[in-house]
Design an enzyme around this catalytic site. Structure first.
Site, PDB file in Angstrom:
ATOM      1  N   CYS A 113      12.238  51.637  46.894  1.00 49.20           N
ATOM      2  CA  CYS A 113      12.594  52.309  45.641  1.00 49.20           C
ATOM      3  C   CYS A 113      14.034  52.825  45.606  1.00 49.20           C
ATOM      4  O   CYS A 113      14.549  53.143  44.533  1.00 49.20           O
ATOM      5  CB  CYS A 113      11.644  53.473  45.382  1.00 49.20           C
ATOM      6  SG  CYS A 113       9.928  52.977  45.120  1.00 49.20           S
ATOM      7  N   HIS A 126      14.356  58.994  40.485  1.00 52.14           N
ATOM      8  CA  HIS A 126      13.394  57.902  40.551  1.00 52.14           C
ATOM      9  C   HIS A 126      12.144  58.368  39.828  1.00 52.14           C
ATOM     10  O   HIS A 126      11.633  59.465  40.077  1.00 52.14           O
ATOM     11  CB  HIS A 126      13.089  57.585  42.019  1.00 52.14           C
ATOM     12  CG  HIS A 126      11.918  56.682  42.215  1.00 52.14           C
ATOM     13  ND1 HIS A 126      11.732  55.528  41.485  1.00 52.14           N
ATOM     14  CD2 HIS A 126      10.865  56.768  43.073  1.00 52.14           C
ATOM     15  CE1 HIS A 126      10.613  54.935  41.880  1.00 52.14           C
ATOM     16  NE2 HIS A 126      10.075  55.672  42.830  1.00 52.14           N
ATOM     17  N   ASN A 159       6.400  53.810  36.957  1.00 53.24           N
ATOM     18  CA  ASN A 159       7.193  53.706  38.185  1.00 53.24           C
ATOM     19  C   ASN A 159       7.635  52.252  38.339  1.00 53.24           C
ATOM     20  O   ASN A 159       6.823  51.376  38.614  1.00 53.24           O
ATOM     21  CB  ASN A 159       6.346  54.158  39.377  1.00 53.24           C
ATOM     22  CG  ASN A 159       7.101  54.121  40.688  1.00 53.24           C
ATOM     23  OD1 ASN A 159       8.073  53.385  40.866  1.00 53.24           O
ATOM     24  ND2 ASN A 159       6.643  54.914  41.641  1.00 53.24           N
TER      25      ASN A 159
END
Length: 327
Positions: free
Chosen positions: A117, A254, A284
C-alpha cells in the site's frame, strides 16, 4: 538530505466505470440492506472489467497526469511502477505501461517498486533521488491495483472494502519540494496482511491450499501494531520537515478503512477539516489509494500550489510510511 527539490507537476487517476454499491455487497454477503454502509462506512467502490487491466488503468491515469503537467510520453526520463500487486510476475507492470504509452522502442528505464500500500511513497522517494542526481528531469510514477480479483468473501472485513483503480503523478524540478520522508518496517506483523500465492512458494505447479490465492487480513492486528508506532513516527517526520501539525494544509492518508481514518485522525491530533477522506466511494485501493486521494485533493482545490501536505499510511509488513511535500 532534505528538503529535496522535487515538484509534483501533474496528477491523474482512473476509476473503473463499473460501481459496486454497498447494497450489492449486502446481497452478496446475505446481509440486510444497509449493513455494509453502517459497519464499514462504504457507499460504493469500483470494480474493474476484464479489459481494465492494471497497465490499462495506470496508462489512463498517467495520461491525465501528463496533461496536467503539460508534457507527453516523449518527455519522460523514467517510469516507476508502484502497484501493490503486479499485473504479472515478469516483465514488470512498468514495462507494460511503457509499451502502452508508445515508448516500446525508447529505451527509457521502466521498473517496479513494491511496498504494497505504500509503494507510491517509496517510488516518490526514488524519483527524488534520480532528479536530484541529474539522472532524470521528469519521472512518471503510477500505482494501479485490482483488489477485486483476490477477495475472500468468507471474510467480509476485507472483501467488502477493497476497490479497484489507479493513480499517477509526473514529478520533476520546480518550486515544490519533498520536506521529509520516512519508512519503517516491523516484521512482527508479517502475518497480518498476506497474499500467499503468485510467487515461488505457492504457485500452480506446486499446488496451493484453499484460500492461498485470496488476500487474508487481520485488520485488528494490523491496526494495533501500526497504532503503537504511528504517533512517534509522525512526530519525527514533521520534526525533520521543520513543521508543526497546524502548519499542514492537507493530510492525504492511505484510505485503509473508515475506522482507520477516524482513529488515525484522533490519535495524531489532526484537524478533521484538513484530512482528505474519499473512502466512502472508493474503498481501500491498495497502492493506488494515496496517489488517487492526492489527485482528488488537487482537482478539488484541497491542495494548491505552495501548500504543505502530509502523505501517510501503513502497509503489509507491517510498514509505516510518510512523506511531507510542498506542492
Amino acid at each position: 538530505m532534505f528538503p529535496i527539490a522535487l515538484t509534483i507537476q501533474g496528477t491523474g487517476s482512473y476509476l473503473p466505470e463499473n460501481k459496486r454499491l454497498s447494497t450489492d455487497i449486502d446481497r452478496r454477503l446475505g446481509w440486510e440492506a444497509g449493513q455494509v454502509q453502517a459497519r464499514f462506512g462504504l457507499e460504493s467502490r469500483a470494480v474493474a472489467t476484464l479489459d481494465e487491466t492494471s497497465s490499462m488503468m495506470a496508462t489512463e491515469a498517467a495520461r491525465r497526469a501528463m496533461d496536467m503537467a503539460d508534457c507527453g510520453p516523449e518527455d519522460l526520463d523514467l517510469i516507476l511502477g508502484a502497484c501493490g500487486v503486479m499485473e504479472q510476475p515478469i516483465p514488470s507492470t512498468a514495462v507494460l505501461v511503457q509499451d502502452r504509452l508508445g515508448l516500446g522502442q525508447s529505451g527509457i528505464p521502466a521498473f517496479d517498486i513494491n511496498a504494497t500500500c505504500l509503494g507510491f511513497l517509496q517510488a516518490l522517494d526514488v524519483a527524488g533521488l534520480w532528479v536530484t542526481a541529474g539522472r532524470a528531469r521528469r519521472v512518471l510514477i503510477f500505482s494501479a491495483d485490482i483488489a477485486s480479483v483476490g477477495l475472500n468473501w468468507l471474510h467480509p472485513e476485507s472483501a467488502a472494502i477493497f476497490g479497484d483503480g489507479a493513480g499517477a503523478v509526473v514529478v520533476g524540478a520546480g518550486e515544490g519540494a519533498v520536506l521529509s520522508h520516512g519508512f519503517a518496517t516491523y516484521a512482527e506483523g508479517k502475518e497480518a496482511c498476506v497474499l500467499a500465492a503468485g510467487g515461488t512458494r505457492v504457485n500452480p505447479v506446486r499446488g496451493s491450499d484453499e484460500g492461498d490465492d485470496c488476500f487474508q487480513m487481520d485488520g485488528a492486528q494490523a491496526y494495533r501494531l501500526a497504532a503503537g508506532y504511528l504517533p512517534d513516527f509522525v512526530t519525527d517526520l514533521l520534526k525533520r520537515a521543520g513543521l508543526e501539525r497546524d502548519e499542514l494544509d492537507a493530510v492525504l492518508p492511505h484510505q485503509a478503512s473508515a475506522q482507520a481514518l477516524r482513529l488515525m485522525t484522533r490519535a495524531l491530533h489532526l484537524p478533521q477539516s484538513k484530512v482528505v477522506d474519499i473512502f466512502s466511494n472508493h474503498g481501500n485501493q491498495v497502492a493506488a489509494s494515496i496517489p488517487t486521494v492526492l489527485d482528488y485533493a488537487v482537482r478539488n482545490g484541497r491542495l494548491q500550489r505552495g501548500d504543505k501536505a502530509l502523505l501517510i499510511g501503513t502497509s503489509a509488513g507491517i510498514s509505516i510510511g510518510g512523506t511531507v511535500v510542498q506542492f
